[in-house]
Design an enzyme around this catalytic site. Structure first.
Site, PDB file in Angstrom:
ATOM      1  N   LYS A  11       0.857  -1.208   0.000  1.00 20.73           N
ATOM      2  CA  LYS A  11       0.000   0.000   0.000  1.00 20.73           C
ATOM      3  C   LYS A  11       0.880   1.240   0.000  1.00 20.73           C
ATOM      4  CE  LYS A  11       0.977   1.293   4.420  1.00 20.73           C
ATOM      5  NZ  LYS A  11       1.776   2.482   4.729  1.00 20.73           N
TER       6      LYS A  11
ATOM      7  N   PRO B  22       9.765  -4.628  -0.034  1.00 24.19           N
ATOM      8  CA  PRO B  22      10.824  -4.415   0.963  1.00 24.19           C
ATOM      9  C   PRO B  22      10.247  -4.112   2.351  1.00 24.19           C
ATOM     10  CG  PRO B  22      10.753  -2.594  -0.618  1.00 24.19           C
ATOM     11  CD  PRO B  22       9.759  -3.610  -1.098  1.00 24.19           C
TER      12      PRO B  22
ATOM     13  N   ALA C 250       9.720  -0.197   4.966  1.00 25.36           N
ATOM     14  CA  ALA C 250       9.745   0.740   3.847  1.00 25.36           C
ATOM     15  C   ALA C 250       8.503   1.627   3.818  1.00 25.36           C
ATOM     16  CB  ALA C 250       9.844  -0.031   2.532  1.00 25.36           C
ATOM     17  N   GLY C 251       7.544   1.355   4.707  1.00 22.12           N
ATOM     18  CA  GLY C 251       6.298   2.124   4.707  1.00 22.12           C
ATOM     19  C   GLY C 251       5.282   1.605   3.704  1.00 22.12           C
ATOM     20  N   LEU C 252       5.537   0.413   3.159  1.00 16.13           N
ATOM     21  CA  LEU C 252       4.666  -0.141   2.112  1.00 16.13           C
ATOM     22  C   LEU C 252       3.677  -1.169   2.657  1.00 16.13           C
ATOM     23  CD1 LEU C 252       7.481  -0.490  -0.569  1.00 16.13           C
ATOM     24  CD2 LEU C 252       5.528   1.080  -0.705  1.00 16.13           C
ATOM     25  N   GLY C 253       3.713  -1.401   3.964  1.00 13.21           N
ATOM     26  CA  GLY C 253       2.722  -2.281   4.601  1.00 13.21           C
ATOM     27  C   GLY C 253       2.901  -3.758   4.295  1.00 13.21           C
TER      28      GLY C 253
ATOM     29  N   GLY D 239       4.508  -6.402   5.698  1.00 18.94           N
ATOM     30  CA  GLY D 239       4.277  -7.371   6.780  1.00 18.94           C
ATOM     31  C   GLY D 239       2.800  -7.450   7.133  1.00 18.94           C
ATOM     32  N   SER D 240       2.145  -6.294   7.197  1.00 16.06           N
ATOM     33  CA  SER D 240       0.707  -6.275   7.510  1.00 16.06           C
ATOM     34  C   SER D 240      -0.098  -6.945   6.406  1.00 16.06           C
ATOM     35  CB  SER D 240       0.212  -4.825   7.652  1.00 16.06           C
ATOM     36  OG  SER D 240       0.780  -4.221   8.772  1.00 16.06           O
TER      37      SER D 240
ATOM     38  N   ASP E 155      -1.814  -1.620  10.061  1.00 13.28           N
ATOM     39  CA  ASP E 155      -2.273  -1.579   8.670  1.00 13.28           C
ATOM     40  C   ASP E 155      -3.085  -2.809   8.274  1.00 13.28           C
ATOM     41  OD1 ASP E 155      -0.929   0.808   8.347  1.00 13.28           O
ATOM     42  OD2 ASP E 155       0.865  -0.130   7.521  1.00 13.28           O
TER      43      ASP E 155
END
Ligand code: C5P
Length: 295
Positions: free
Chosen positions: A9, A94, A97-100, A102-103, A136
């Site tokens: 995301k 990655p 990275a702020g891309l969510g 793991g969530s 997230d």
């Protein structure tokens, strides 16, 4: 066996409000899922164990610490079964990275388990379970690729998806752990910080042009200060014609939303010359759905 893509995301808007008594900050954010995705495959195991095998292009947490394993164990507890599962995770997104990523992996695990189990949880219990795993996770469970969220991200308003737009995602190679990003932001604001209430116009959510006016990320400045190259990468993405160019979540990745794939692709060389890894993606018009796979 069930297979499912777990999309990344970006936040098209991310306002960090006051710090609450729980230690968490209230948020006001607009989530948008993109086509850069991990892949997850889940099968039942008879022995009650949760086994995770990870491969792919991005490093991730060791199986014991991985949110995927925690999600599977929490799900088994919630449905009251021993819950043996074999999970295969292919990583592309990655970490830190702020891309969510793991969530999204955790949410995809829950959705795959819902598809595998005879008596799936109702939506409310599933969302509550997800919220306990990570901020997230509820977004990735809500079924829409575009959603407003408040509080820690668990209060969600799913929005009708917009037409898909080309996106460039770029990562500097340096992670930005979420707790550190929040800590730096809180320190930079100091004790006297009064969060401003945003005024949202519901008419302003219907198209990309309107969203452009809402695009702001409170982490933008600190991530650009802390992570070398982020400011230059954002400049290069904007210079290439991106309508929206921002840090992803609490960093360290950045992204640009473009009008055409050609404009997006033209931005790649200048961003890569700064030492960033890049991914060509699109915003999603629908969330991936779990599918049965041959065992
Ligand atoms: O939700 P997540 O596990 O990613 O949060 C990691 C940390 O980031 C939290 O422990 C907290 O320090 C900080 N955080 C916060 N406010 C939020 C989300 C995260 O302060 N809304």
């Amino acid at each position: 066996m069930i297979t499912l893509r777990a999309p990344a995301k970006v936040n098209l808007r991310l306002r960090v409000l006051g710090r609450e008594q729980s230690g968490f900050h209230g948020l006001e954010t607009l989530f948008c899922a993109i086509s850069l995705a991990d892949e997850i495959r889940v099968a039942r195991r008879d022995d009650g164990e949760v086994e995770l095998v990870v491969d792919g292009q991005a490093p991730t947490a060791l199986p014991e610490d991985n949110l995927v394993v925690r999600a599977a164990r929490a799900y088994a507890r919630e449905i009251g079964e021993a819950g043996g599962f074999a999970i295969h995770l292919y990583k592309r997104i990655p970490s830190a990275a702020g891309l969510g990523g793991g969530s999204s992996d955790a949410a995809a695990t829950l959705l795959a388990l819902q598809a595998l189990c005879d008596q799936p949880l109702d939506a409310r219990r599933l969302l509550r379970l997800g919220a306990g795993l990570g901020s997230d996770v509820p977004f990735f469970l809500c079924g829409s690729p575009l959603a407003w969220a408040w509080s820690r991200g668990e209060r969600l308003l799913a929005l009708p998806p917009l037409e898909s737009r080309p996106v460039l995602v770029a990562h500097p190679g340096t992670p930005m752990p979420t707790p550190r990003a929040f800590q730096i932001l809180a320190e930079s604001r100091g004790a006297g910080f009064v969060p401003g209430a945003a005024v949202l116009d519901s008419g302003g959510l219907g198209d990309w042009k309107a969203l452009r006016g809402l695009a702001v990320n409170d982490f933008g400045e600190i991530v650009a200060r802390e992570i070398p190259g982020v400011g230059d990468a954002l400049h290069a993405i904007r210079h290439a014609g991106a309508h929206i160019a921002m840090v992803a979540g609490s960093g360290s990745a950045v992204f640009g939303v473009f009008a055409t794939p050609q404009a997006r692709d033209a931005a790649v060389p200048s961003v890569e010359s700064l030492g960033f890894a890049t991914w060509r993606a699109e915003t999603l018009a629908a969330m991936p759905i779990p599918r049965p796979a041959p065992s």
